[in-house]
Design a protein around this motif. Structure first.
Motif, PDB file in Angstrom:
ATOM      1  N   MET A 109      30.925  41.007 -38.101  1.00 52.91           N
ATOM      2  CA  MET A 109      31.690  41.770 -37.177  1.00 52.91           C
ATOM      3  C   MET A 109      31.820  43.238 -37.558  1.00 52.91           C
ATOM      4  SD  MET A 109      32.465  39.462 -34.948  1.00 52.91           S
ATOM      5  CE  MET A 109      30.905  38.873 -35.217  1.00 52.91           C
ATOM      6  N   PRO A 110      32.176  43.824 -36.389  1.00 51.80           N
ATOM      7  CA  PRO A 110      32.317  45.421 -36.578  1.00 51.80           C
ATOM      8  C   PRO A 110      33.309  45.837 -37.665  1.00 51.80           C
ATOM      9  CG  PRO A 110      32.326  45.093 -34.119  1.00 51.80           C
ATOM     10  CD  PRO A 110      32.389  43.570 -35.113  1.00 51.80           C
ATOM     11  N   GLY A 111      32.787  46.811 -38.458  1.00 54.80           N
ATOM     12  CA  GLY A 111      33.741  47.212 -39.506  1.00 54.80           C
ATOM     13  C   GLY A 111      32.753  47.619 -40.833  1.00 54.80           C
ATOM     14  N   ASN A 112      33.401  47.492 -42.007  1.00 53.86           N
ATOM     15  CA  ASN A 112      32.820  47.839 -43.190  1.00 53.86           C
ATOM     16  C   ASN A 112      31.690  46.748 -43.471  1.00 53.86           C
ATOM     17  OD1 ASN A 112      34.434  49.841 -43.745  1.00 53.86           O
ATOM     18  ND2 ASN A 112      35.965  48.877 -44.891  1.00 53.86           N
ATOM     19  N   LYS A 113      32.161  45.481 -42.828  1.00 54.45           N
ATOM     20  CA  LYS A 113      30.811  44.399 -43.407  1.00 54.45           C
ATOM     21  C   LYS A 113      29.510  44.798 -42.485  1.00 54.45           C
ATOM     22  CE  LYS A 113      34.217  40.610 -44.149  1.00 54.45           C
ATOM     23  NZ  LYS A 113      34.256  39.320 -43.691  1.00 54.45           N
ATOM     24  N   ASN A 114      29.624  45.660 -41.613  1.00 47.05           N
ATOM     25  CA  ASN A 114      28.254  46.202 -40.928  1.00 47.05           C
ATOM     26  C   ASN A 114      27.240  46.731 -41.708  1.00 47.05           C
ATOM     27  OD1 ASN A 114      28.492  45.145 -38.345  1.00 47.05           O
ATOM     28  ND2 ASN A 114      29.475  47.024 -37.483  1.00 47.05           N
ATOM     29  N   VAL A 115      27.837  47.228 -42.970  1.00 52.36           N
ATOM     30  CA  VAL A 115      26.846  47.724 -43.876  1.00 52.36           C
ATOM     31  C   VAL A 115      26.070  46.937 -44.329  1.00 52.36           C
ATOM     32  CG1 VAL A 115      26.867  48.951 -45.936  1.00 52.36           C
ATOM     33  CG2 VAL A 115      28.676  49.571 -44.636  1.00 52.36           C
ATOM     34  N   THR A 116      26.287  45.606 -44.474  1.00 51.92           N
ATOM     35  CA  THR A 116      25.574  44.410 -45.171  1.00 51.92           C
ATOM     36  C   THR A 116      24.220  44.183 -44.197  1.00 51.92           C
ATOM     37  OG1 THR A 116      27.311  43.406 -46.115  1.00 51.92           O
ATOM     38  CG2 THR A 116      25.381  42.135 -45.900  1.00 51.92           C
ATOM     39  N   GLU A 117      24.516  44.066 -42.993  1.00 54.37           N
ATOM     40  CA  GLU A 117      23.596  43.700 -42.035  1.00 54.37           C
ATOM     41  C   GLU A 117      22.270  45.015 -42.079  1.00 54.37           C
ATOM     42  OE1 GLU A 117      22.421  41.311 -37.777  1.00 54.37           O
ATOM     43  OE2 GLU A 117      24.059  42.834 -37.796  1.00 54.37           O
ATOM     44  N   LYS A 118      23.075  46.237 -41.865  1.00 53.51           N
ATOM     45  CA  LYS A 118      22.339  47.298 -41.656  1.00 53.51           C
ATOM     46  C   LYS A 118      21.372  47.594 -42.746  1.00 53.51           C
ATOM     47  CE  LYS A 118      22.527  52.302 -41.174  1.00 53.51           C
ATOM     48  NZ  LYS A 118      23.456  53.430 -40.777  1.00 53.51           N
ATOM     49  N   GLU A 119      21.849  47.285 -44.083  1.00 53.67           N
ATOM     50  CA  GLU A 119      20.995  47.304 -45.418  1.00 53.67           C
ATOM     51  C   GLU A 119      19.905  46.338 -45.086  1.00 53.67           C
ATOM     52  OE1 GLU A 119      23.800  47.175 -48.488  1.00 53.67           O
ATOM     53  OE2 GLU A 119      24.101  49.369 -48.336  1.00 53.67           O
TER      54      GLU A 119
END
Length: 245
Positions: free
Chosen positions: A197-207
């Motif tokens: 979901m939007p937020g800091n966790k987005n970094v995981t999928e982006k990476e």
């Protein structure tokens, strides 16, 4: 009943889109808008149409004709359908022509994702599970707990993701009775946690996408298959995370 002509805009580059939709007089090839006379022209993943072809489609629908090197060619008596998952958002962000969006929005139908349609999800799971049992001539059954676990998964890739998962499940299971522990392990291995979901966790999928871009040498189809989503969904997420194409 006339012809049904379908064009998937997400799998074509700018030139191929133009040829598929509008045709090419030099090669005496008619495009979908001409081929669909007295029938239906379906443009899938319409948000993937390039800006140049958006302008050309807008002009064709507005004036009922296509202009090209060979002059003007009329189009008439067709029903135009378009599908897309985030066309309104793409228009608001400037990726899609607002004029074309309104022109295509005479009648809109919104289909919720598979995870919001529990009965459809249950039917699809049964369908794919049975299909791959027959395809590979193997007899398997899901335990009640395994089935319940799968029905609780979000399936962000909708039918495509569920389809691929069921095939992998049939191919890799050593036991005829497939239990919850096996499907849980398989989910963690090939699906992971799915899009965050939007937020800091987005970094995981982006990476993860950035890593796959490097490992797959930019091959979007391979990347989409690895994540378990469609190619156009991958395109939207790359836009969302600011990943250059």
């Amino acid at each position: 009943y006339g012809p049904w002509i379908c064009v998937d805009c997400a799998v074509l580059d700018d030139e191929k889109q133009e040829e598929a939709i509008f045709g090419c007089q030099d090669r005496k090839m008619e495009g979908a808008l001409k081929q669909a006379k007295n029938g239906v022209c379906l443009l899938q993943n319409v948000e993937a149409i390039t800006r140049k072809n958006q302008a050309k489609l807008l002009e064709a629908l507005d004036y009922g004709s296509i202009w090209g090197a060979g002059g003007q060619r009329g189009i008439s008596d067709i029903r135009l359908l378009a599908t897309g998952a985030a066309v309104k958002q793409a228009a608001a962000e400037g990726f899609f022509s607002m004029e074309l969006f309104y022109l295509l929005s005479g009648l809109t139908l919104e289909i919720p994702p598979l995870r919001e349609r529990p009965q459809d999800l249950e039917n699809a799971l049964d369908y794919y599970f049975d299909c791959y049992k027959k395809k590979y001539a193997k007899y398997f059954a899901l335990t009640k707990d395994a089935r319940s676990f799968l029905l609780k998964q979000p399936w962000y890739g909708n039918l495509l993701q569920l389809d691929r998962f069921c095939e992998r499940m049939i191919l890799e299971s050593d036991n005829r009775l497939i239990g919850q522990e096996f499907v849980r392990t398989l989910c963690e291995e090939i699906i992971g946690k799915g899009p965050e979901m939007p937020g800091n966790k987005n970094v995981t999928e982006k990476e993860r996408i950035l890593d796959l871009l490097e490992r797959c040498h930019g091959d979007r189809q391979k990347i989409a298959d690895e994540i378990g989503i469609s190619k156009v969904t991958l395109w939207r997420r790359m836009k969302q995370y600011g990943i250059e194409e």
